[in-house]
Design a protein around this motif. Structure first.
Motif, mmCIF file in Angstrom:
data_model
loop_
_atom_site.group_PDB
_atom_site.id
_atom_site.type_symbol
_atom_site.label_atom_id
_atom_site.label_comp_id
_atom_site.label_asym_id
_atom_site.label_seq_id
_atom_site.Cartn_x
_atom_site.Cartn_y
_atom_site.Cartn_z
ATOM 1 N N GLN A 60 29.551 18.499 39.278
ATOM 2 C CA GLN A 60 30.405 18.567 38.104
ATOM 3 C C GLN A 60 29.723 19.345 36.975
ATOM 4 O OE1 GLN A 60 31.625 14.593 37.409
ATOM 5 N NE2 GLN A 60 33.804 15.124 37.508
ATOM 6 N N ALA A 61 28.424 19.037 36.816
ATOM 7 C CA ALA A 61 27.667 19.690 35.753
ATOM 8 C C ALA A 61 27.627 21.208 35.985
ATOM 9 C CB ALA A 61 26.248 19.112 35.705
ATOM 10 N N GLU A 62 27.464 21.597 37.276
ATOM 11 C CA GLU A 62 27.423 23.023 37.615
ATOM 12 C C GLU A 62 28.778 23.703 37.304
ATOM 13 O OE1 GLU A 62 24.902 24.675 38.341
ATOM 14 O OE2 GLU A 62 25.752 26.592 39.013
ATOM 15 N N LEU A 63 29.813 22.959 37.675
ATOM 16 C CA LEU A 63 31.145 23.478 37.411
ATOM 17 C C LEU A 63 31.368 23.675 35.920
ATOM 18 C CD1 LEU A 63 33.419 21.497 39.906
ATOM 19 C CD2 LEU A 63 32.997 23.960 39.870
ATOM 20 N N GLU A 64 30.949 22.652 35.209
ATOM 21 C CA GLU A 64 31.137 22.721 33.770
ATOM 22 C C GLU A 64 30.341 23.872 33.172
ATOM 23 O OE1 GLU A 64 32.013 17.998 33.198
ATOM 24 O OE2 GLU A 64 30.171 18.817 32.353
ATOM 25 N N ARG A 65 29.132 24.044 33.753
ATOM 26 C CA ARG A 65 28.301 25.140 33.245
ATOM 27 C C ARG A 65 28.997 26.500 33.515
ATOM 28 N NH1 ARG A 65 24.867 28.755 34.894
ATOM 29 N NH2 ARG A 65 25.133 28.195 37.059
ATOM 30 N N LEU A 66 29.498 26.614 34.762
ATOM 31 C CA LEU A 66 30.168 27.861 35.135
ATOM 32 C C LEU A 66 31.406 28.098 34.272
ATOM 33 C CD1 LEU A 66 29.854 27.686 39.027
ATOM 34 C CD2 LEU A 66 28.808 29.378 37.500
ATOM 35 N N GLU A 67 32.153 27.046 34.060
ATOM 36 C CA GLU A 67 33.376 27.104 33.262
ATOM 37 C C GLU A 67 33.053 27.549 31.834
ATOM 38 O OE1 GLU A 67 36.438 26.596 34.333
ATOM 39 O OE2 GLU A 67 37.405 26.833 32.397
ATOM 40 N N ALA A 68 31.904 26.982 31.369
ATOM 41 C CA ALA A 68 31.509 27.341 30.009
ATOM 42 C C ALA A 68 31.102 28.812 29.947
ATOM 43 C CB ALA A 68 30.351 26.444 29.551
ATOM 44 N N GLU A 69 30.437 29.256 31.042
ATOM 45 C CA GLU A 69 29.953 30.638 31.080
ATOM 46 C C GLU A 69 31.136 31.627 31.181
ATOM 47 O OE1 GLU A 69 25.968 31.293 33.268
ATOM 48 O OE2 GLU A 69 27.440 32.512 34.389
ATOM 49 N N SER A 70 31.999 31.339 32.134
ATOM 50 C CA SER A 70 33.203 32.172 32.263
ATOM 51 C C SER A 70 34.408 31.256 32.371
ATOM 52 C CB SER A 70 33.128 33.082 33.506
ATOM 53 O OG SER A 70 32.193 32.595 34.441
ATOM 54 N N PRO A 71 35.004 30.994 31.294
ATOM 55 C CA PRO A 71 36.111 30.034 31.286
ATOM 56 C C PRO A 71 37.224 30.422 32.251
ATOM 57 C CG PRO A 71 35.455 30.595 29.042
ATOM 58 C CD PRO A 71 34.715 31.523 29.949
ATOM 59 N N GLY A 72 37.756 29.445 32.874
ATOM 60 C CA GLY A 72 38.845 29.668 33.832
ATOM 61 C C GLY A 72 38.359 29.913 35.222
ATOM 62 N N ILE A 73 37.003 30.097 35.361
ATOM 63 C CA ILE A 73 36.504 30.457 36.686
ATOM 64 C C ILE A 73 36.664 29.308 37.663
ATOM 65 C CG2 ILE A 73 34.054 29.755 36.396
ATOM 66 C CD1 ILE A 73 33.409 32.494 37.804
ATOM 67 N N THR A 74 36.681 28.066 37.093
ATOM 68 C CA THR A 74 36.851 26.916 37.984
ATOM 69 C C THR A 74 38.326 26.693 38.295
ATOM 70 O OG1 THR A 74 36.865 25.497 36.062
ATOM 71 C CG2 THR A 74 34.751 25.756 37.215
ATOM 72 N N ARG A 75 39.195 27.377 37.587
ATOM 73 C CA ARG A 75 40.622 27.217 37.884
ATOM 74 C C ARG A 75 41.133 28.528 38.518
ATOM 75 N NH1 ARG A 75 40.010 25.240 32.764
ATOM 76 N NH2 ARG A 75 40.875 27.154 31.872
ATOM 77 N N VAL A 76 41.002 28.652 39.776
ATOM 78 C CA VAL A 76 41.365 29.879 40.487
ATOM 79 C C VAL A 76 42.873 29.872 40.774
ATOM 80 C CG1 VAL A 76 41.008 31.239 42.579
ATOM 81 C CG2 VAL A 76 39.098 29.985 41.541
ATOM 82 N N ARG A 77 43.533 30.965 40.374
ATOM 83 C CA ARG A 77 44.966 31.062 40.674
ATOM 84 C C ARG A 77 45.168 32.125 41.749
ATOM 85 N NH1 ARG A 77 47.407 32.477 35.257
ATOM 86 N NH2 ARG A 77 45.244 32.943 34.789
ATOM 87 N N TRP A 78 45.838 31.647 42.747
ATOM 88 C CA TRP A 78 46.070 32.557 43.863
ATOM 89 C C TRP A 78 47.443 33.214 43.752
ATOM 90 C CZ3 TRP A 78 41.976 33.018 47.169
ATOM 91 C CH2 TRP A 78 40.996 31.993 47.120
ATOM 92 N N THR A 79 47.515 34.532 44.183
ATOM 93 C CA THR A 79 48.828 35.189 44.282
ATOM 94 C C THR A 79 49.437 34.858 45.630
ATOM 95 O OG1 THR A 79 47.809 37.169 45.144
ATOM 96 C CG2 THR A 79 48.196 37.073 42.762
ATOM 97 N N LYS A 80 50.737 35.202 45.778
ATOM 98 C CA LYS A 80 51.412 34.855 47.026
ATOM 99 C C LYS A 80 50.811 35.565 48.230
ATOM 100 C CE LYS A 80 55.858 33.277 45.324
ATOM 101 N NZ LYS A 80 57.082 33.797 44.734
ATOM 102 N N ASP A 81 50.275 36.724 47.973
ATOM 103 C CA ASP A 81 49.692 37.460 49.107
ATOM 104 C C ASP A 81 48.219 37.134 49.299
ATOM 105 O OD1 ASP A 81 48.872 38.564 46.782
ATOM 106 O OD2 ASP A 81 49.290 40.648 47.339
ATOM 107 N N GLY A 82 47.746 36.167 48.594
ATOM 108 C CA GLY A 82 46.346 35.737 48.803
ATOM 109 C C GLY A 82 45.381 36.347 47.820
ATOM 110 N N GLY A 83 45.838 37.120 46.892
ATOM 111 C CA GLY A 83 44.953 37.721 45.904
ATOM 112 C C GLY A 83 44.581 36.750 44.801
ATOM 113 N N VAL A 84 43.526 37.033 44.132
ATOM 114 C CA VAL A 84 43.075 36.198 43.020
ATOM 115 C C VAL A 84 43.467 36.863 41.701
ATOM 116 C CG1 VAL A 84 41.043 35.247 41.834
ATOM 117 C CG2 VAL A 84 41.154 35.231 44.330
ATOM 118 N N VAL A 85 44.080 36.045 40.861
ATOM 119 C CA VAL A 85 44.541 36.606 39.591
ATOM 120 C C VAL A 85 43.420 36.476 38.568
ATOM 121 C CG1 VAL A 85 46.278 36.434 37.750
ATOM 122 C CG2 VAL A 85 46.898 35.936 40.130
#
Lengths: 180, 475
Positions: free
Chosen positions: A152-177
């Motif tokens: 969790q701490a790592e995630l939080e650190r990553l999120e803090a570093e690049s916000p939204g990185i822990t919330r990955v949104r996928w496109t319908k064709d499998g791409g990352v937005v």
């Protein structure tokens, strides 16, 4: 295997207790008892110093050191040992020290009833096992919780570093937005 | 029969037989016959001897010098005998006051003072003589004889002759008085003696009771140790019997149904016959030792607490007596101190063993109580001439100098309530003293204390006798 240590300045008491613990024809039987006996608390402390002991049964009135003092020292040496006092006589002050300082599990008076004493020993051993198991489980849980919180701490650190990185949104064709 | 002296000049006052009879009458006083009767007999003897009609004797009342009491009289009106005369009144009062004899004829005193004596008890009386009874210049009473009217009057010569009789009478009376006094003293003394004996017996009883209570109190002090000493063997014997029961059950179990413990499921549950036989025998040996120990401590206690009947001297092995005391206190002491013994060779000692046991127990309990932890109590013994000695030495707290000369006093104690009655050493001291021995103490504060008990090997006859007397009284 249950490693028992019996301490009493009276050799015949020690001998009777050893018989009782090792006698598997009586119920409840003490599972796989291995008995060590001492007639002096100092000698017993030496044994506790370099052997694992599951349960110590000690007399109260002994030359050199009383049972409460002895078991307090045992507790310092091996905190996980179960401790019992088996005594023909003690004063209030002695009982208080045995409970508060030595943290004994049982106080049994002499003369004892074999059936009751065996039952107490079995119960105390089971209780100790439960305690140990509980401790072990708690540790495992703590470790597991520790791992989780590290993730969790790592995630939080990553999120803090690049916000939204822990919330990955996928496109319908499998791409990352990626937002920018 | 004696011939009474005549009233006239031919008086036989000095008639030897008559005087001897008077003397013999006087002697009767000492033989315990009622003194009043003797006084009456003497008076009768005198009255007839002086040829009088009647007479009377008055004696000074004890503790006064002017009050007379009529102790004997012939032909007296009722109520006169035993009555007291007011000081200075009447013929008797006059004679007592002047100390001189009096001859009265026709109501007139003819001797020394020609006074008229008005007071006459008996109108028939015409002539009378009255003498003071004198012993060593001290007047103890008066005597009077009277002659009726119509008879020859007494003369001064009669008065003088009578004087001789009165001095004898005075002696008889004085003797009688002293005799009575002596009797009284003797009875007072014997009463006092009886009272003292009673008080002595009470004291002896009280002392016995104190010794007995002290004994019970010391049992209270060693009770914890004794309980431990009894409980330990009872505990392991009981446990061994449970074990033996299971051994026997295991041994006699039908072989086709071998016992299997579900917990281990191993062959350990099957009886190993060799082991059971071996351990069974060991178990029985240990149990027997345990029961013998209980038996011994109960016997020691029973002996110790036994009272009263132990007042007979015995030749005892004092080491055995000491061991018995040690058995009772060892359990109290062994958690605090090591006991070292250095016994010399001792002869049998004539003593009351149970009393000496009490002394030893007291000294051991004291030594134990003086030690906080890890101490040593050294007991040594030996012979010194006609004495044996026992030395109890501890390295405990010691006794304060200011307490040292109080320790043998009854009820002196420095111990907390419940640990001492203040009687132990006082009782020990009196027991040892009764044996003709002594206890010495030597103590240094913080270093320890040494008590030395010395006892004579043989009791002296006097001591034996006094002990015997005590025993007799107790019986």
């Amino acid at each position: 295997m249950a490693k028992l240590l019996i301490v009493d300045d009276e050799p015949n008491v020690v001998s009777a207790l050893r018989r009782m613990c090792l006698n598997s024809m009586m119920t409840p039987a003490i599972p796989d008892a291995q008995v060590t006996t001492c007639t002096s608390p100092l000698q017993a402390l030496k044994h506790v110093g370099d052997h694992r002991v599951d349960l110590v049964i000690s007399d109260y009135r002994m030359p050199g050191m009383d049972g409460a003092t002895f078991l307090t020292r045992v507790k310092e040496l091996q905190p996980d040992t179960a401790r019992m006092i088996l005594s023909a006589y003690t004063d209030m002050e002695g009982i208080v020290r045995a409970i508060n300082d030595a943290g004994i599990f049982r106080f049994v008076s002499k003369p004892w009833s074999d059936a009751d004493l065996r039952f107490s020993i079995v119960q105390v051993l089971q209780h100790r096992e439960l305690l140990l198991e509980n401790q072990q489980l708690a540790n495992e849980v703590r470790v597991q919780r520790g791992i989780i919180s590290r993730q969790q701490a790592e995630l939080e650190r990553l999120e803090a570093e690049s916000p939204g990185i822990t919330r990955v949104r996928w496109t319908k064709d499998g791409g990352v937005v990626l937002e920018d | 029969m004696i011939e009474p002296p005549s009233a006239s000049g031919t008086s036989k006052h000095n008639d030897f037989a008559w005087l001897y009879a008077l003397y013999e009458l006087g002697q009767k006083v000492a033989t315990g016959i009622d003194p009043r009767q003797v006084q009456r007999d003497i008076l009768n003897h005198i009255v007839s001897g002086l040829d009088a009609e009647n007479g009377s004797i008055a004696l000074l009342v004890d503790g006064t010098d002017d009050v007379l009491e009529i102790v004997a009289g012939t032909d007296l009106p009722p109520g006169v005998l035993g009555s007291r005369l007011a000081p200075g009144v009447g013929v008797f009062g006059h004679v007592l006051a002047t100390g001189q004899s009096l001859l009265i004829n026709g109501g007139v005193a003819e001797t020394h003072l020609p006074v008229r004596i008005n007071e006459r008890r008996d109108r028939n009386t015409d002539s009378a003589m009255c003498w003071p009874l004198r012993v060593n210049d001290r007047i103890i009473g008066t005597l009077a004889v009277n002659r009726a009217a119509g008879r020859p009057r007494y003369t001064v010569a009669d008065l003088d002759r009578g004087q001789m009789v009165t001095s004898l009478l005075a002696l008889v009376m004085a003797n009688h008085r002293m005799h009575v006094e002596r009797e009284k003293r003797i009875s007072e003394l014997s009463q006092l003696n009886a009272e003292m004996q009673r008080i002595n017996a009470l004291l002896e009883d009280a002392q016995d009771q104190i010794i007995q209570s002290e004994k019970l109190a010391s049992i209270g002090q060693i009770a914890a140790g004794v309980a431990h000493e009894i409980n330990n063997p009872v505990a392991f014997v009981l446990s061994n019997l449970y074990t033996l029961e299971s051994y026997l059950t295991g041994l006699f179990k039908p072989p086709e149904q071998p016992a299997v413990t579900p917990a281990s499921g191993s062959a350990a549950a099957l009886p190993d016959v060799d082991f059971l036989r071996e351990d069974g025998i060991a178990l029985l040996h240990e149990s027997r030792d345990g029961l013998l120990r209980v038996k011994r401590i109960v016997e020691d206690l029973k002996d110790f607490s036994r009272g009263g009947a132990d007042d007979t001297l015995e030749s005892a092995d004092l080491h055995k007596v000491l061991e018995s005391a040690l058995n009772m206190v060892r359990n109290e002491i062994k958690y605090k101190a090591r006991i070292e013994t250095r016994y010399g060779a001792l002869p049998l000692v004539e003593c009351l063993p149970l009393r000496i046991n009490q002394v030893f127990l007291n000294l051991l309990v004291n030594a134990g109580q003086a030690i906080e932890a890890n101490g040593t109590i050294t007991i040594s013994s030996g012979v010194d001439g006609r004495e044996v000695w026992f030395c109890f030495e501890d390295n405990g707290c010691g006794i304060r100098k200011e307490h040292l000369h109080h320790i043998f006093e009854p009820f002196f104690t420095t111990k907390p309530v419940g640990q001492g009655t203040g009687l132990g050493l006082s009782v020990s001291y009196s027991i040892v003293r009764k044996h003709g021995g002594r206890i010495d103490v030597d103590s240094e504060l913080g270093q320890g204390t040494r008590f030395t008990v010395r006892l004579p090997v043989r009791q002296t006859a006097a001591a034996v006798e006094s002990e015997h007397a005590v025993a007799m009284k107790a019986a």
